[in-house]
Design an enzyme around this catalytic site. Structure first.
Site, PDB file in Angstrom:
ATOM      1  N   HIS A  11       0.898  -1.257  -0.062  1.00 22.44           N
ATOM      2  CA  HIS A  11       0.094  -0.019  -0.151  1.00 22.44           C
ATOM      3  C   HIS A  11       0.938   1.291  -0.148  1.00 22.44           C
ATOM      4  O   HIS A  11       0.664   2.187  -0.538  1.00 22.44           O
ATOM      5  CB  HIS A  11      -0.947   0.074   1.324  1.00 22.44           C
ATOM      6  CG  HIS A  11      -2.029   0.960   1.090  1.00 22.44           C
ATOM      7  ND1 HIS A  11      -2.824   1.246   2.132  1.00 22.44           N
ATOM      8  CD2 HIS A  11      -2.639   1.263   0.072  1.00 22.44           C
ATOM      9  CE1 HIS A  11      -3.709   2.238   1.912  1.00 22.44           C
ATOM     10  NE2 HIS A  11      -3.763   2.440   0.646  1.00 22.44           N
TER      11      HIS A  11
ATOM     12  N   GLU B  30       2.084   1.864  -3.627  1.00 22.74           N
ATOM     13  CA  GLU B  30       1.203   2.474  -4.342  1.00 22.74           C
ATOM     14  C   GLU B  30       1.030   3.922  -4.241  1.00 22.74           C
ATOM     15  O   GLU B  30       1.020   4.755  -4.978  1.00 22.74           O
ATOM     16  CB  GLU B  30      -0.207   1.858  -3.912  1.00 22.74           C
ATOM     17  CG  GLU B  30      -1.331   2.573  -4.483  1.00 22.74           C
ATOM     18  CD  GLU B  30      -2.554   2.619  -3.815  1.00 22.74           C
ATOM     19  OE1 GLU B  30      -3.364   3.783  -3.533  1.00 22.74           O
ATOM     20  OE2 GLU B  30      -3.017   1.740  -3.156  1.00 22.74           O
ATOM     21  N   HIS B  31       1.044   4.527  -2.720  1.00 20.87           N
ATOM     22  CA  HIS B  31       0.891   5.902  -2.692  1.00 20.87           C
ATOM     23  C   HIS B  31       2.157   6.786  -3.009  1.00 20.87           C
ATOM     24  O   HIS B  31       2.165   7.803  -3.439  1.00 20.87           O
ATOM     25  CB  HIS B  31       0.735   6.058  -1.237  1.00 20.87           C
ATOM     26  CG  HIS B  31      -0.447   5.881  -0.425  1.00 20.87           C
ATOM     27  ND1 HIS B  31      -1.426   7.012  -0.135  1.00 20.87           N
ATOM     28  CD2 HIS B  31      -1.456   4.925  -0.562  1.00 20.87           C
ATOM     29  CE1 HIS B  31      -2.457   6.267   0.491  1.00 20.87           C
ATOM     30  NE2 HIS B  31      -2.699   4.977  -0.050  1.00 20.87           N
TER      31      HIS B  31
END
Length: 590
Positions: A41, A44-45
């Site tokens: 995650h 992704e950011h």
């Protein structure tokens, strides 16, 4: 479909509203198990970055994959610009990106913590399957990742190096020589196999009942991941509501949800069978999000999904019974997982590493081999449009219904728009079920957005509003009253959540400006999302959950385009205190 030499699959999807949509299989939360949960995650950011004045873009991380998309804003950029922008998230002049500075990572970890807070305040985002597979109930990353901050650049670099061609699926709206050349020179250069293959020991997760907040009684039945079983599940998904699939550790589960407990119990006991009648021709007309999920989850689907239409409609009469036999055999042997609705904060017997508590018990259900009843599932009907005004007393229920069923919610000034395939009777059945009513009331934090909005747009005092909390949505209907800001520019309150909201006015304020503010606050790690509604010309109501309310307030109050404002800053406490909110807003009734 085009397949590159390294295994990258490219599909032309003219019906999508995205110029480019890229998915990476084997790259989601599961990849973090055994390491630092949240790495996927976080990546992704870090990767997604774009000019909000020229593009619309987003990314998401799921249990088994990640996806990214970008589309151009007409008149400000072109589809090729959007494709170049998305490619730049993964590749630079030296090839695949490897450099991730600590200074940048720190702010994104803070953003992850805000997303965790947002999702836990507004949604139920716990993942039972990943938890049973030795992950946590929440795997999106937490502020505790800062403890390993110096290690993160190398970990992220290793994760990027794990990307291979066969794991990539690309949708493009248009394909020409320029686009093809861009894709071949970037994604086409990825290795066709990983440099290293990690040794992972699968964790058995069957035969468990996990008790957690849920709008339905859900049974996840393990079936063989054969092509015919997969195609059969796609048929059932097209025909029926509350039938879907999940994948975990390369295992396939058919998920079947029940509104009533007696149906769930009779299904597991074997005293009832499901009516899986395919009563119309299968068309396989799915949205691009579902298609991307499907191609990434099932590598055995090596062709365009429409190439399977003839196989499906010719063999469906034998495919479905075969899947049914697989389902009932797994039920008989206990190879399934149950999500049982539970809304108690005190009942628990296990906890994850983040101290989220839940109840997990073994399935000791006696199976009866002679079914006596048939359970009819909710059928999907033609698409309908549902418009719910903010004044509707059941507004929150419909929002929870859409979220629980994974339906997109489109907002405008006066209300929300939901596209669905339910009959009126089915919607009524769901909304009136005891379990769903408990579910819709189990996350009250979303109500604060409308409590404060009602204070600003109506003539009611905060005391009046709190006394009628259950009907607050009705109180905050769109008034045609003129709002004049008073002298007080800030209210400090205490609620069960931490947030910043208020009304902001300025002759140059636009939705584009507010969107830009949202992304700047996200990059600073101060918020995850910002909701805004235009109350009247050049006046907006803003709302954002945040664990850094003072920093967000300081940023907003320093914006020169906001010529007038009234901010409400909520500190999270166990007891609510709205006493500071005295009416200093003048409402000119019309």
């Amino acid at each position: 479909m085009i397949v590159f030499d390294n295994g990258v699959r490219v599909f032309i999807n003219t019906s999508t509203n995205k110029d480019i949509y890229v998915g990476i299989s084997g790259f989601g939360f599961e990849k973090d198990i055994g390491g630092i949960l949240g790495t996927a995650h976080l990546l992704e950011h870090i990767l997604i970055s774009f000019d909000v004045s020229r593009f619309i873009a987003n990314a998401s991380t799921a249990r088994s994959y990640m996806s990214f998309w970008c589309t151009s804003i007409r008149g400000r950029s072109t589809p090729v610009d959007a494709i170049r922008t998305l490619i730049s998230w993964f590749f630079d002049r030296d090839g695949l990106k490897h450099y991730f500075p600590v200074s940048k990572i720190k702010y994104h970890i803070k953003e992850l913590e805000n997303e965790y807070y947002f999702r836990n305040e507004v949604f139920h985002c716990m993942d039972a399957l990943t938890f049973l597979a030795n992950g946590d109930l929440y795997n999106g990353g937490r502020l505790s990742m800062l403890d390993r901050l110096d290690d993160m650049p190398l970990i992220l670099q290793d994760r990027m190096c794990a990307i291979t061609g066969p794991n990539i699926v690309i949708f493009v709206r248009e394909l020409n020589d320029v686009v093809l050349s861009l894709l071949v020179s970037t994604f086409g250069t990825l290795p066709s196999c990983p440099l290293t293959i990690p040794c992972t020991l699968p964790t058995p997760i069957g035969g468990k009942i996990i008790m957690m907040p849920s709008p339905f009684y859900t049974v996840m039945v393990r079936v063989q991941p054969s092509l015919y079983n997969i195609l059969s599940i796609l048929c059932l998904y097209e025909i029926y509501h509350l039938v879907d699939y999940e994948t975990v550790n390369n295992k396939l589960y058919v998920t079947i949800s029940f509104i009533h407990e007696h149906e769930y119990e009779s299904f597991l006991h074997g005293s009832a069978r499901l009516n899986f009648t395919i009563y119309k021709k299968i068309r396989l007309h799915y949205g691009d999000d579902f298609l991307m999920n499907m191609y990434l989850s099932f590598p055995c689907i090596r062709h365009d999904i429409f190439d399977y239409l003839t196989i499906i409609n010719t063999n469906v009469s034998t495919m479905i019974p075969s899947l049914e036999q697989n389902i009932y055999q797994s039920i008989k042997t206990g190879d399934y997982i149950v999500v049982y609705p539970n809304f108690s904060n005190t009942m628990s017997n296990v906890a994850d590493r983040q101290l989220h508590k839940t109840v997990v018990i073994d399935t000791n259900i006696v199976y009866v081999t002679k079914p006596t009843t048939v359970i009819d599932l909710m059928k999907k009907h033609t698409h309908n449009d549902m418009y719910i005004k903010y004044s509707d007393t059941e507004f929150i229920d419909y929002v929870q219904l859409a979220l629980g069923l994974r339906r997109k919610i489109h907002k405008n000034v006066n209300g929300i728009h939901i596209r669905h395939q339910f009959s009126a009777d089915d919607i009524k059945t769901i909304l009136e079920s005891e379990t769903f009513m408990k579910y819709s009331k189990s996350k009250p934090a979303a109500m604060y957005q409308y409590l404060i909005l009602s204070f600003f747009v109506s003539g009611n005092t905060i005391e009046d509003i709190l006394q009628h909390r259950e009907s607050v949505i009705k109180l905050c209907r769109t008034y045609k009253n003129k709002i004049l800001l008073g002298k007080q520019t800030r209210y400090d309150i205490q609620t069960l959540s931490s947030f910043v909201c208020g009304i902001f006015k300025g002759p140059s304020i636009t939705s584009e400006y507010l969107t830009d503010i949202m992304w700047k606050l996200k990059r600073k790690g101060l918020i995850y999302s910002l909701e805004f509604v235009e109350l009247q010309k050049n006046m907006f109501y803003l709302f954002m959950f945040t664990i850094y309310p003072e920093d967000v307030t300081s940023y907003l109050t320093s914006r020169k385009l906001f010529t007038s404002r009234c901010v409400v800053v909520s500190k999270k406490c166990n007891v609510e205190d709205f006493s500071s909110m005295k009416k200093d807003i003048i409402i000119k009734l019309r």
